[in-house]
Design an enzyme around this catalytic site. Structure first.
Site, short mmCIF file in Angstrom:
data_model
loop_
_atom_site.label_atom_id
_atom_site.label_comp_id
_atom_site.label_asym_id
_atom_site.label_seq_id
_atom_site.Cartn_x
_atom_site.Cartn_y
_atom_site.Cartn_z
CE1 TYR A 60 -2.95 -3.29 1.31
CE2 TYR A 60 -4.05 -1.81 -0.23
CZ TYR A 60 -3.97 -3.03 0.40
OH TYR A 60 -4.90 -4.00 0.13
CG HIS A 115 -13.80 -1.99 -1.86
ND1 HIS A 115 -13.66 -2.48 -3.13
CD2 HIS A 115 -14.88 -2.61 -1.33
CE1 HIS A 115 -14.61 -3.39 -3.35
NE2 HIS A 115 -15.36 -3.48 -2.28
N1 APR Z 1 -12.79 2.56 -19.32
C1 APR Z 1 -13.83 1.85 -18.81
N2 APR Z 1 -13.69 0.61 -18.28
C2 APR Z 1 -12.45 0.09 -18.26
C3 APR Z 1 -11.33 0.77 -18.78
C4 APR Z 1 -11.54 2.05 -19.33
N3 APR Z 1 -10.54 2.78 -19.86
N4 APR Z 1 -10.23 -0.04 -18.64
C5 APR Z 1 -10.66 -1.16 -18.04
N5 APR Z 1 -12.00 -1.10 -17.83
C6 APR Z 1 -12.87 -2.09 -17.19
C7 APR Z 1 -12.50 -3.52 -17.49
O1 APR Z 1 -13.18 -3.97 -18.66
C8 APR Z 1 -12.99 -4.25 -16.23
O2 APR Z 1 -14.34 -4.68 -16.42
O3 APR Z 1 -12.73 -1.93 -15.80
C9 APR Z 1 -12.95 -3.17 -15.14
C10 APR Z 1 -11.86 -3.39 -14.13
O4 APR Z 1 -12.16 -4.57 -13.43
P1 APR Z 1 -11.27 -4.96 -12.15
O5 APR Z 1 -9.83 -4.82 -12.51
O6 APR Z 1 -11.79 -6.26 -11.66
O7 APR Z 1 -11.55 -3.81 -11.10
P2 APR Z 1 -12.79 -3.68 -10.14
O8 APR Z 1 -14.03 -4.23 -10.77
O9 APR Z 1 -12.83 -2.27 -9.68
O10 APR Z 1 -12.39 -4.61 -8.88
C11 APR Z 1 -13.28 -4.62 -7.78
O11 APR Z 1 -11.75 -6.00 -6.56
O12 APR Z 1 -9.59 -6.46 -6.00
C12 APR Z 1 -10.74 -5.89 -5.55
O13 APR Z 1 -10.92 -4.20 -3.94
C13 APR Z 1 -10.54 -4.44 -5.26
O14 APR Z 1 -12.09 -2.62 -5.58
C14 APR Z 1 -11.49 -3.74 -6.21
C15 APR Z 1 -12.50 -4.82 -6.52
#
Ligand code: APR
Length: 246
Positions: A60, A115
């Site tokens: 972190y 979160h």
């Molecule tokens: N614009 C819009 N969407 C995007 C872009 C972009 N430029 N780039 C990536 N994405 C989308 C991807 O298609 C994917 O569906 O963002 C999403 C990211 O997914 P994750 O990496 O799984 O992130 P997130 O959904 O926020 O994860 C949720 O998981 O690890 C835990 O606590 C952590 O808050 C996080 C939670």
């Protein structure tokens, strides 16, 4: 697509790592995402913090230093949501899974960080919550109670309960429009919010994402593309719709 939302309607917006991608912050599960480089079991669980607190703090500290040193800026996707909160007559609430500060920097005020937040730490001993911009180490003393080893990132780890869930479900009950932006729909309870608004009924749900999320088929409307493009476009249609209605 029937999307007539009353101008005094409530809009609840769920955001995930994808909205910050074009500001230079990594997502978790995209190609080369954070979880492709480090095992979440080593850095994002309470058990990991007991087993190896230094590894967790270092993980972190690196991400906090990126916010402080590189100063990533809100992109047009964040700025569009600030414009929506400013110009929408009804309530606009951002429920973000993100621990960065880009929604605040964009100008949104009505935000729940379910979160947690990278720029805050809390003391397991005296429970104080502190703004924190520097590194946190296993021997850093709590400024309030002076105990050492009791400070932890103000982050919700896997297996812990997200923050302000009552407030979030209250807002979902009240929502006339639910927008999900930049999240893969992998992590609950956030991934279940679209189901919740469907059960409550009378709420239009929209997914704005780069690719279809796990819950894509549950949404009334889906628009795919980079957040810096699709979010401003969507906000502009919302605001022009109400201009035509009033
Ligand atoms: N614009 C819009 N969407 C995007 C872009 C972009 N430029 N780039 C990536 N994405 C989308 C991807 O298609 C994917 O569906 O963002 C999403 C990211 O997914 P994750 O990496 O799984 O992130 P997130 O959904 O926020 O994860 C949720 O998981 O690890 C835990 O606590 C952590 O808050 C996080 C939670």
């Amino acid at each position: 697509m029937n999307r007539r939302i009353d101008p005094d309607g409530t809009i609840v917006i769920l955001t995930g790592a994808g909205i910050s991608r074009e500001s230079g912050l990594d997502t978790f599960r995209c190609k080369d995402g954070i979880w492709s480089k480090v095992d979440l079991e080593d850095v994002a669980t309470p058990e990991a913090f007991v087993r190896n607190p230094k590894m967790v703090q270092d993980f972190y500290n690196a991400r906090r230093a990126q916010l402080v040193d590189e100063k990533p800026q809100p992109n047009p996707g964040h700025l569009a949501l600030a414009k929506l909160e400013k110009n929408w007559p009804g309530r606009v609430l951002i429920v973000t899974q993100n621990i960065d500060n880009l929604h605040e920097l964009a100008g949104n005020e009505n935000i729940i960080h379910m979160h947690g937040e990278l720029m805050k730490v809390r003391c397991n001993h005296c429970k104080t919550l502190l703004i924190w911009e520097k590194g946190l180490h296993i021997d850093t003393a709590c400024p309030d109670c002076h105990s050492t080893g009791s400070l932890r990132p103000h982050i919700v780890w896997f297996g812990e309960i997200p923050l302000q869930m009552e407030d979030i479900y209250e807002a979902l009950e009240d929502a006339d429009l639910f927008i999900s932006i930049g999240t893969s729909g992998n992590v609950y309870p956030a991934a279940g919010f679209v189901q919740a608004v469907k059960q409550i009924g009378d709420c239009h749900s929209v997914e704005l994402n780069l690719d279809p999320s796990n819950g894509a088929t549950l949404f009334d409307e889906t628009i795919y593309g980079p957040a810096s493009e699709v979010v401003p476009e969507f906000v502009d249609t919302l605001l022009s719709d109400i201009k035509n209605q009033t």
